[in-house]
Structure formats: C-alpha cells, structure tokens
Motif scaffolding. Structure first.
Motif, PDB file in Angstrom:
ATOM      1  N   LEU A   1      -9.043  -0.782   4.509  1.00  0.00           N
ATOM      2  CA  LEU A   1      -8.635   0.683   4.010  1.00  0.00           C
ATOM      3  C   LEU A   1     -10.367   1.266   4.416  1.00  0.00           C
ATOM      4  CD1 LEU A   1      -7.404   0.247   0.441  1.00  0.00           C
ATOM      5  CD2 LEU A   1      -6.146   0.514   2.464  1.00  0.00           C
TER       6      LEU A   1
ATOM      7  N   VAL B   1       0.641  -1.299   0.103  1.00  0.00           N
ATOM      8  CA  VAL B   1      -0.013  -0.085  -0.112  1.00  0.00           C
ATOM      9  C   VAL B   1       0.959   1.135   0.116  1.00  0.00           C
ATOM     10  CG1 VAL B   1      -1.721   1.324   1.104  1.00  0.00           C
ATOM     11  CG2 VAL B   1      -1.863  -1.281   1.362  1.00  0.00           C
TER      12      VAL B   1
ATOM     13  N   LEU C   1      -4.304   6.446  -2.317  1.00  0.00           N
ATOM     14  CA  LEU C   1      -3.626   5.098  -2.072  1.00  0.00           C
ATOM     15  C   LEU C   1      -3.440   4.449  -3.427  1.00  0.00           C
ATOM     16  CD1 LEU C   1      -5.657   3.971   1.003  1.00  0.00           C
ATOM     17  CD2 LEU C   1      -3.420   5.504   1.112  1.00  0.00           C
TER      18      LEU C   1
ATOM     19  N   LYS D   1      -5.571   1.191   7.239  1.00  0.00           N
ATOM     20  CA  LYS D   1      -5.609   2.538   7.146  1.00  0.00           C
ATOM     21  C   LYS D   1      -6.556   3.313   7.797  1.00  0.00           C
ATOM     22  CE  LYS D   1      -7.288   5.231   4.999  1.00  0.00           C
ATOM     23  NZ  LYS D   1      -8.143   6.679   5.262  1.00  0.00           N
TER      24      LYS D   1
ATOM     25  N   VAL E   1      -2.673   0.487  -4.297  1.00  0.00           N
ATOM     26  CA  VAL E   1      -2.374  -0.933  -3.675  1.00  0.00           C
ATOM     27  C   VAL E   1      -1.854  -1.586  -5.042  1.00  0.00           C
ATOM     28  CG1 VAL E   1      -3.751  -2.987  -2.985  1.00  0.00           C
ATOM     29  CG2 VAL E   1      -4.614  -0.465  -2.199  1.00  0.00           C
TER      30      VAL E   1
END
Length: 348
Positions: A231, A4, A15, A258, A17
């Motif tokens: 997330l 991430v 973000l 997150k 990923v």
C-alpha cells in the motif's frame, strides 16, 4: 481470506483491508478520503459488522493531505457505537522533533480527537523512552504483528522524509497546507483521450514528486498467508524501493500494488516496478481535478507485456476510459466495481 476494498471517496484514498476467516475477519482501515467522505464510509463500514460490532485493529492515517485525512477526522468526530478502534497509526507533530514531544501547543484537529477519546496512538511502535506514547512510524526492518496473523512492515517514510516535514510543519496547531499535485504532475491534466501511441518508457523521463507531505507518507507492506500487498499511499518510488530492500531482502514478488498518489506519473517508476514482480495494480481515484491516472503511469504498468490486471474503484469518467485498450498498446485487463457498489474488491 485476504482482501483489499477500495472505497469511492472521490479523488482520495480509503482502503479497508480484511484478513482471516470469512466468518471472523480482522480489519485495517487506511485513510478516509476528503471531506464529506464519512457519509459514504459509514454504511460501507457498517456492512462489515460481525455480531453488531466492527473492530479496526489499526486505523492508519498515511499523511496529512486533505484527500486522505478529512474523512478520518469526520469519523472520529462521529464515532458510531458499533465501531471499535484498536490503535491509530499517524505521525503527528510531536513525532517530528523529540524536543517537542507532547508539547502543550500541539493542537491540530486529528491530534485533539485522538487524545479526546483516549485512543491508542502508535503503540505498536512504542519504545522505552516514550512509555505509553508510540514512537514515530518509520522505515524499518522490524515488522509489526497484528492480531489474526497480519505482518506489517513500514517502507516509508524514512527519517529524511520526517525531518523534511518537521521543517515544513512549523506551527504545531496547524499542519501545512498540502500540495494537491506535485509540480511535475501538473502536466497530468494535459492528457487527452485516446492516449498517444504506446511508449515503453512511459512517454517521458521519470521526474519524481517533490511534495513534502507526500514524502512523509506511510507506505506499508502487508503479508498474510504467504501473500504480499504493498500500500504505497502517496509515497516516493525511491523511498519505497529502499524500504523493500530492508524489509524484503529476498525480493519475493508482490501480489498487489496499491499504486502511489492515485496513479500520478511522478510517484511510480520503472525501476520500482521491475523489482516488484507484480501483475495486479489498484488505483484509487475518481479522476476528478487531476485526471489521474496519468497515461505515462499506465504505460509503465503494462510495459512488461505480461497482461497485468488493473483495478479501479471508479468505472466512469477518466478511469472508465481504460475499459477499452488503446490501439497498439500491450494487453491488460481492467477490473471495476460491480454495478451498484461503491467500492472495488481485490481478493488475494
């Protein structure tokens, strides 16, 4: 490889990923930060090219708050020829009320861009009733499998959250103005450095965020190679907790959280953290405007006395204060971007 990468987009979220083989990774982009973020995101995304192309299996817009969506709008207004978008995940106006499905008056900026370029929209959530147009993205026990082996479960929003947004979003051509901070979070800027003596309960009783856009946030549980990433976008703790009970009934530990709402004390409570079994946390914010993360939130992250790791995507100003552990606080480790980099990486 499962990584991430949190880009530096001021007080917002963006973000990337990445998962799969090192020489052929797959990618998921979640949010794009506030306005003027595209000048930062473009070179960072371009650095991830493989064979002069970058494919996003999904571009996720968690909700319509400016610090998450405006960079995505900039991206779609200037799509580079090297970028391919497999699918857009976003709950638009027509997902809030079946009677308004594909209504001709829907004309908000993101919807117009998605339709202008004929992008695949929520097709992983398609059902027979809406044909080629995907359904709303909602809390569910059914995981979505993306190419490369990533399993994605939706933890938030629930139906009540989308219904509330539907009552709030009354003009299909103009989304509601977002609340940059929930009412209870307005106390956050009163935090001063250094923090007061450590308080096991985070300094005060938990009072939940009340922002309707935040309540509608898309929070995702990602699973790859037996590793799990949560997330949380700007979602509510109680909604995420219910989503986990549905999608992860075995209560397997989370390898990375997150943290919701840039470290606001109104979005992550002790009850949620106690059920995660997580020791690695990612906070995305420069700390400007609201001085996130709140002291009470950090207290909750370290309250188990298990020496957690906290990753920040900015190393200066308010987030940078946490390089030095306050006196009388439990041990914890902080991680920041390497010198000269505009992101922080978390490798799973």
């Amino acid at each position: 490889m499962f990584r991430v990468r949190a880009f530096q987009v001021a007080h917002g979220d963006s973000l990337l990923v990445s998962y799969g083989r090192d020489d052929r990774p797959y990618h998921l982009l979640v949010d794009g930060g506030p306005s003027r973020s595209w000048s930062t995101l473009r070179p960072l995304l371009k650095s991830a090219l493989v064979g002069e192309r970058l494919r996003l299996e999904a571009l996720v817009v968690t909700h319509y708050d400016r610090d998450h969506i405006q960079g995505v709008i900039e991206l779609l207004e200037h799509i580079p020829d090297w970028l391919e978008i497999g699918e857009v995940w976003f709950n638009g106006y027509h997902h809030l009320s079946p009677s308004d499905l594909l209504g001709p008056r829907e004309g908000d900026t993101l919807t117009q861009l998605i339709r202008r370029y004929g992008l695949s929209w929520n097709t992983s959530f398609r059902n027979q009733k809406n044909g080629q147009n995907g359904a709303a993205i909602l809390q569910s026990s059914n995981a979505v499998s993306l190419p490369g082996g990533l399993e994605v479960s939706v933890l938030s929003p629930d139906q009540d959250g989308l219904t509330a947004l539907g009552r709030h979003w009354t003009d299909p051509t103009s989304p509601p103005v977002d609340s940059e901070s929930a009412p209870n979070d307005l106390l956050g800027p009163r935090d001063e450095w250094p923090p007061k003596r450590f308080n096991l309960n985070g300094g005060s009783d938990f009072v939940s965020d009340t922002s309707i856009p935040n309540r509608s946030s898309i929070a995702l549980l990602l699973t790859f190679d037996s590793k799990r990433v949560l997330l949380a976008a700007d979602a509510f703790a109680d909604v995420i907790k219910r989503g986990l009970a549905i999608s992860l009934p075995g209560k397997e530990p989370i390898d990375l959280l997150k943290v919701s709402h840039h470290g606001s004390k109104g979005n992550t409570n002790k009850s949620l953290l106690d059920g995660l079994g997580c020791k690695r946390f990612l906070i995305s914010t420069s700390g400007e405007i609201h001085k996130h993360p709140d002291h009470a939130l950090i207290e909750r992250l370290v309250a188990r006395y298990d020496n957690p790791e906290i990753f920040f995507n900015y190393s200066q100003d308010w987030p940078g204060n946490w390089k030095v552990r306050p006196a009388n606080w439990p041990d914890f480790q902080t991680r920041y971007p390497q010198e000269g980099e505009q992101f922080v990486d978390v490798l799973l």
